[in-house]
Design a protein around this motif. Structure first.
Motif, mmCIF file in Angstrom:
data_model
loop_
_atom_site.group_PDB
_atom_site.id
_atom_site.type_symbol
_atom_site.label_atom_id
_atom_site.label_comp_id
_atom_site.label_asym_id
_atom_site.label_seq_id
_atom_site.Cartn_x
_atom_site.Cartn_y
_atom_site.Cartn_z
ATOM 1 N N ASP A 135 159.074 114.560 22.011
ATOM 2 C CA ASP A 135 158.133 114.089 20.993
ATOM 3 C C ASP A 135 158.782 113.893 19.633
ATOM 4 N N SER A 136 159.977 114.441 19.450
ATOM 5 C CA SER A 136 160.630 114.367 18.138
ATOM 6 C C SER A 136 162.105 114.073 18.305
ATOM 7 N N LYS A 153 151.320 110.675 25.214
ATOM 8 C CA LYS A 153 152.042 110.705 23.944
ATOM 9 C C LYS A 153 152.075 109.306 23.330
ATOM 10 N N SER A 203 154.626 107.026 24.760
ATOM 11 C CA SER A 203 154.226 106.547 26.091
ATOM 12 C C SER A 203 153.149 105.484 25.963
ATOM 13 N N LYS A 204 152.251 105.671 24.990
ATOM 14 C CA LYS A 204 151.162 104.711 24.784
ATOM 15 C C LYS A 204 151.713 103.330 24.435
#
Length: 309
Positions: free
Chosen positions: A176-177, A21, A24-25
């Motif tokens: 993610d949101s 994600k 995470s990157k």
């Protein structure tokens, strides 16, 4: 082939190729940047021994075993990618990460310690906007159970109203949101609002740095942890069991004192697994909700009285 002069370029290529994600990157990038800085101090490409020395150096800096294990895992992933793509050998095979205790070792603050921490942070808050920001962060975290990563990711535009009260939408752990809702007590919302007004700047991050080369940049978890640890030391709480995460643990404990049951504490802390919540629980009274308000009222009453005088 992997060469020292292009080591940084290879880490950048790995990040572009990594199937993780975006959030995470960004964490991977930060961890690899630190490793690249270490590699720059070496005369040649790092050896297996150098990676182990880097791991041990992180431990000697006082980082948590979980954090060091995470960083080592990222480095291992990088070297696995190097070997898979034929750029060189994986020198990290068999390198062990620090042992992580299975028990929860963070202690919560007592109600009296929590009040001392807030009173001390408030006493400093008039000196500089940095101190005021720190007081707001402490107040926010201890009354809502927010994680440091959630504080880092928070933006001014995430503030909103819901059901007649003020809330903050956050990106929870592994999400993610920004779908999780943090309810803010009127007192805590007022502190956040005052901090934003004192800043009077166009930057979107809810909490920013105010001096040095990183001025106006978003505060990151590392800095938030340092701020909280320093304030804890100021009130003579200098123990590895107490950290920024202790504030989250404290929220759980205080919610129980205010009458929450296990299910309500789980909702407050936004745990997907009830078993995780039970790690925090030591006793279980009962009543209804809005525990963010109750904790805020019980800990920040000194501030409310001062405002009214």
């Amino acid at each position: 082939m992997l060469v020292k002069e292009k080591f940084k370029e290879f880490t950048e290529a790995y990040l572009l190729d990594a199937d993780v994600k975006l959030i995470s990157k960004l964490t991977y990038e930060r961890a690899l940047r630190q490793f690249v800085d270490y590699v720059d101090t070496l005369s040649d490409l790092p050896t297996r021994s150098d990676v182990m020395k880097y791991r041990d150096g992180l431990m000697s800096k006082g980082l948590e075993p979980t954090t060091v294990a995470f960083y080592v895992g990222i480095i291992k992933g990088f070297y696995e990618w190097i070997q898979y793509n034929g750029y060189g050998l994986n020198i990290t095979g068999g390198i062990k990460s620090p042992k992580i205790a299975k028990t929860f070792k963070r202690s919560s603050l007592s109600r009296e310690q929590s009040r001392r921490l807030l009173i001390h942070a408030h006493a400093l808050s008039e000196k500089h906007i940095i101190n005021y920001r720190n007081f707001v962060i402490i107040s926010l975290m201890i009354t809502t159970g927010m994680r440091t990563i959630e504080v880092e990711r928070a933006n001014k535009s995430d503030l909103s109203e819901l059901d007649g009260g003020h809330v903050l939408y956050v990106m929870g752990k592994g999400k993610d949101s920004k779908s999780a809702v943090i309810r803010l007590s009127p007192l805590v919302f007022g502190l956040i609002e005052s901090y934003i007004m004192k800043r009077s700047d166009p930057y979107e991050a809810l909490f920013i740095n105010h001096k040095g080369k990183h001025a106006h940049n978003r505060m990151v978890t590392r800095n938030i942890r340092y701020v909280i640890k320093d304030l804890l030391r100021d009130i003579n709480i200098d123990d590895k069991r107490f950290s920024a995460h202790s504030l989250r643990h404290t929220t759980a404990t205080l919610s129980l004192d205010e009458g929450a049951d296990t299910d309500e504490a789980q909702m407050l802390l936004r745990h997907s697994d009830p078993a995780t919540t039970k790690i925090y629980l030591h006793r279980k009274p009962k009543t209804d909700n809005f525990y963010e308000y109750k904790i805020s009222d019980s800990l920040l009453d000194f501030f409310e009285k001062e405002k009214n005088d």
